[in-house]
Scaffold this active site. Sequence first.
Site, mmCIF file in Angstrom:
data_model
loop_
_atom_site.group_PDB
_atom_site.id
_atom_site.type_symbol
_atom_site.label_atom_id
_atom_site.label_comp_id
_atom_site.label_asym_id
_atom_site.label_seq_id
_atom_site.Cartn_x
_atom_site.Cartn_y
_atom_site.Cartn_z
ATOM 1 N N HIS A 192 0.981 -1.184 -0.062
ATOM 2 C CA HIS A 192 -0.343 -0.151 -0.097
ATOM 3 C C HIS A 192 0.607 1.208 0.308
ATOM 4 C CE1 HIS A 192 -3.940 -1.740 1.831
ATOM 5 N NE2 HIS A 192 -3.704 -2.372 0.589
ATOM 6 N N TYR A 201 -9.281 5.470 7.905
ATOM 7 C CA TYR A 201 -10.151 5.506 8.854
ATOM 8 C C TYR A 201 -10.991 6.766 9.560
ATOM 9 C CZ TYR A 201 -5.002 2.827 10.438
ATOM 10 O OH TYR A 201 -4.076 2.081 10.677
ATOM 11 N N LYS A 207 0.118 -0.421 14.954
ATOM 12 C CA LYS A 207 2.341 -0.858 15.479
ATOM 13 C C LYS A 207 2.321 -2.121 16.654
ATOM 14 C CE LYS A 207 3.244 2.649 13.673
ATOM 15 N NZ LYS A 207 4.100 2.793 11.947
ATOM 16 N N TYR A 259 3.882 6.409 10.319
ATOM 17 C CA TYR A 259 3.055 5.246 9.735
ATOM 18 C C TYR A 259 3.150 3.746 8.949
ATOM 19 C CZ TYR A 259 -1.410 2.754 8.618
ATOM 20 O OH TYR A 259 -2.439 1.906 8.384
ATOM 21 N N PRO A 307 -4.448 -0.285 18.627
ATOM 22 C CA PRO A 307 -4.066 -0.538 17.256
ATOM 23 C C PRO A 307 -4.465 0.193 16.694
ATOM 24 C CG PRO A 307 -6.079 -1.748 17.773
ATOM 25 C CD PRO A 307 -5.632 -0.580 19.184
#
Length: 391
Positions: A72, A200, A296, A383, A292
């Site tokens: 991704h 998200y 990580k 990220y 979550p």
Amino acid sequence: MKTQVAIVGAGPSGLLLGQLLAKSGIANIVIEQRSGDYVLGRIRAGVLEQTTVDLLREAGVASRMDAEGLPHDGVELCFGGQRHRIDLHGLTGKQVMVYGQTEVTRDLMAARTAAGLPTVYEADEVAVHGFDSAHPSVTYLKDGVRHEVQADFIAGCDGFHGVCRASVPAGAITQHEKVYPFGWLGVLADVPPVSDELIYVHHDRGFALCSQRSKVRSRYYVQCSLDDKVEHWSDDAFWNELRARLPADTAANLVTGPSIEKSIAPLRSFVAEPLRFGRLMLVGDAGHIVPPTGAKGLNLAASDVGYLWQALQGFYAGRAGEIDHYSQRALARIWKAERFSWWMTSLMHRFPENGTFGHKMQIAEMEYLFSSRAAMTALAENYVGLPLVST
């Protein structure tokens, strides 16, 4: 039995450490309280940082991940009904890999079996001894027979509720914790993802996440009360709630189906300091937990493994002092990931107790984020994963 490293816990961190040590010629045994099927049955994360991908390749267990995993280049944040893409690759030159933790564990198990490395499943009454001396050991009961493994080091990869951290004297360890006032209701379903990348969602009804495990298996979450119960949620109720939190055009593309797993996970941040106690080293969830939101958990466990593997290689190569730096180096990266996960959680979830001021701060933060390349770069760098600091 004698070995160089006794690894307690056959989750991905224990198995990855064992594989890397074996490739470096360092003898090890893995001891697990549960059965192999139980370990594989645990539904966990599916987003791998570049550091984790690199370690799996180094361990020689990445062929299926490279063939079936989904790289991704970006991730989306939805706020006020609008989707905003963070170009991970464009901002950092890196990507993340979507490949389920269950599959990582399966690959590691297969590699360990193929190499003939010793693994004990369904070990009862596991206990660690003498880790404050030069001669630590692990004892366990198997089929009614008590066994002892003498080792140079013990790696505690046995999770948050494991025996290793619990065996450390209370005065020798400091524990930092934040418990969040909500959980995630998660559903796994064999349906195509609603988007090619993760979404998200911040919404007045609560947070939502559209994730995936493959092109035909999706993982979705909605924020829920800690008092909620899985049995209160039918599949239809879950899909309806998820739709209500998504933008209309995204909700229209949502493919639903029967759940194959449904669970509620509480959210917490937790760090134990230090991670070394004589010849006992804590690794992964045994030493820290992250919410979550920032993806990580597994990745921090992998970075712990990377640091410990480097330290043990140094020790057995005659550089005994390198083991002294394991805890400090691992914790420096852990706290940065804890900060990012806390920030993402604070930004994306609904906190009614923070009132209108708290909500306005979330809006201001998000508006600044989407207007600033520097802010988006900071998010992207965290990220995709901060690099491991080399020795």
